[in-house]
Write an enzyme that holds these catalytic residues in place. Structure first.
Site, PDB file in Angstrom:
ATOM      1  CB  THR A   1      -0.944   0.012   1.223  1.00 23.39           C
ATOM      2  OG1 THR A   1      -1.760  -1.155   1.190  1.00 23.39           O
ATOM      3  CG2 THR A   1      -1.832   1.249   1.203  1.00 23.39           C
TER       4      THR A   1
ATOM      5  CE  LYS B   1      -5.763   2.382   2.029  1.00 19.27           C
ATOM      6  NZ  LYS B   1      -7.094   1.766   2.238  1.00 19.27           N
TER       7      LYS B   1
ATOM      8  CE  LYS C   1     -10.344  -4.369   3.652  1.00 23.58           C
ATOM      9  NZ  LYS C   1     -10.389  -2.913   3.965  1.00 23.58           N
TER      10      LYS C   1
ATOM     11  CB  CYS D   1      -5.688  -7.220   6.030  1.00 26.19           C
ATOM     12  SG  CYS D   1      -4.332  -6.194   5.380  1.00 26.19           S
TER      13      CYS D   1
ATOM     14  CG  ASP E   1      -0.098  -4.064   2.544  1.00 27.82           C
ATOM     15  OD1 ASP E   1      -1.204  -4.183   3.119  1.00 27.82           O
ATOM     16  OD2 ASP E   1       0.243  -3.042   1.941  1.00 27.82           O
TER      17      ASP E   1
END
Length: 328
Positions: A126, A151, A247, A275, A299
């Site tokens: 990310t 993001k 998730k 996650c 991650d």
């Protein structure tokens, strides 16, 4: 599982630097760790209470400990599914039950669940939200990774993706808008993001306000995240989304996650396994859901300054199968 003792407490782990999405930044994570113990064995689970869903650390711990008597009296993993709603508290208990079952049986969870033997997985990495310059620098530092998750949710998301692409020319990119777009934003950005090599966008519109997705062309595949929790979510996602992000903190554990995955695949959805920002203990059960998924985003430990011991072994973006001493 008569005689099982349950404990639940908070653990805090530092983030490596900071982690930023459109809803804010954090420099540490607060997780709830659950143990289920009998005279010989202990099973563990971890969850991440998420304010977006009205969860708090104290509230989750209270919900878990409220079941102490019933668990001591024989409440098991199967009965748990109707005793608690999907969410973080049930996730930690469910995963701890699986771990305890595995230790009692002397068999790994993947065998108990009737799954294939796990192999290595390649996870996304990310890129936190920041200025285009900072995001380009993050991308350049991680340009060797095959899959980057970026993001977004700003008024210059195109500029940020252009910067990330400049920093990592060869990586596949997925983006996460965290409910920060309008349908007009999606329509404007989607063709440009496809041109820049973006493969998927997570949750562009707010959950509960995503009906427009059913009535527009979607050149950039759309993945449900905040709109998808457990199996009852699926019906409302049909026609709006091309993929779902599973998730375990949202499904309420591995048990429901595996059932959701099966139902979603039968309904024609692509699978992403994601996650919350957690430790290796949280990633371990999620890795079983990730088997065969086109997109894996586990991650969490790579973004922490300190993980649990033992931890999942990472080589670059490759996650190796879990040490049973950790979980399962």
């Amino acid at each position: 599982m008569t005689g099982v003792i349950v404990t639940a407490h908070e653990d805090v782990f530092p983030v490596a630097g900071s982690f930023t999405i459109s809803r804010g930044s954090r420099t540490e994570i607060r997780v709830v760790t659950v143990t289920l113990s009998d005279d010989e064995h202990t099973g563990r689970g971890e969850c991440v209470p998420y304010a977006r869903y009205g969860e708090t650390v104290d509230g989750v711990i209270a919900d878990i400990l409220a079941l102490k008597g019933e668990i001591a009296g024989g409440l098991d993993r199967t009965a748990l599914q109707t005793h608690m709603k999907p969410g973080a508290a049930r996730n930690a208990l469910d995963c701890a039950f699986w771990d305890l079952e595995a230790k009692r049986a002397g068999k790994p969870v993947w065998q108990l669940a009737g799954l294939s033997k796990p192999g290595p997985l390649t996870t996304a990495y990310t890129i936190s939200l920041g200025t285009p310059e900072k995001m380009q620098a993050q991308a350049a530092e991680n340009a060797h990774r095959p899959l980057l998750k970026v993001k977004l949710g700003t008024d210059d998301d195109r500029g940020r993706i252009e910067a990330v692409r400049a920093g990592a020319p060869d990586a596949t990119i997925i983006v996460d808008a965290n409910e920060g777009w309008t349908v007009e934003t999606y329509q404007q950005l989607a063709p440009e993001l496809v041109r820049l090599g973006v493969a998927l966008v997570e949750q562009p519109l707010p959950a509960g306000d995503d009906e427009a997705l059913a009535h527009i062309d979607r050149p950039l595949p759309v993945c449900a995240d905040e709109s998808c929790h457990a199996r009852p979510s699926l019906e409302s996602l049909k026609g709006k989304y091309d993929a779902i992000n599973i998730k375990i903190d949202k499904t309420g554990g591995l048990t429901e996650a595996l059932l959701l995955k099966k139902a979603a695949m039968e309904a024609g959805f692509q699978i992403m396994t994601g996650c919350m920002l957690g430790t290796s203990l949280a990633m371990a059960p999620a890795m079983l859901v990730a088997d065969g998924a086109p997109f894996v985003d586990l991650d969490g430990p790579l973004l922490l300054a300190k993980d649990r011991e033992p931890a999942i072994t990472f080589e670059g973006s490759v996650m190796h199968p879990v040490d049973p001493a950790l979980w399962g």
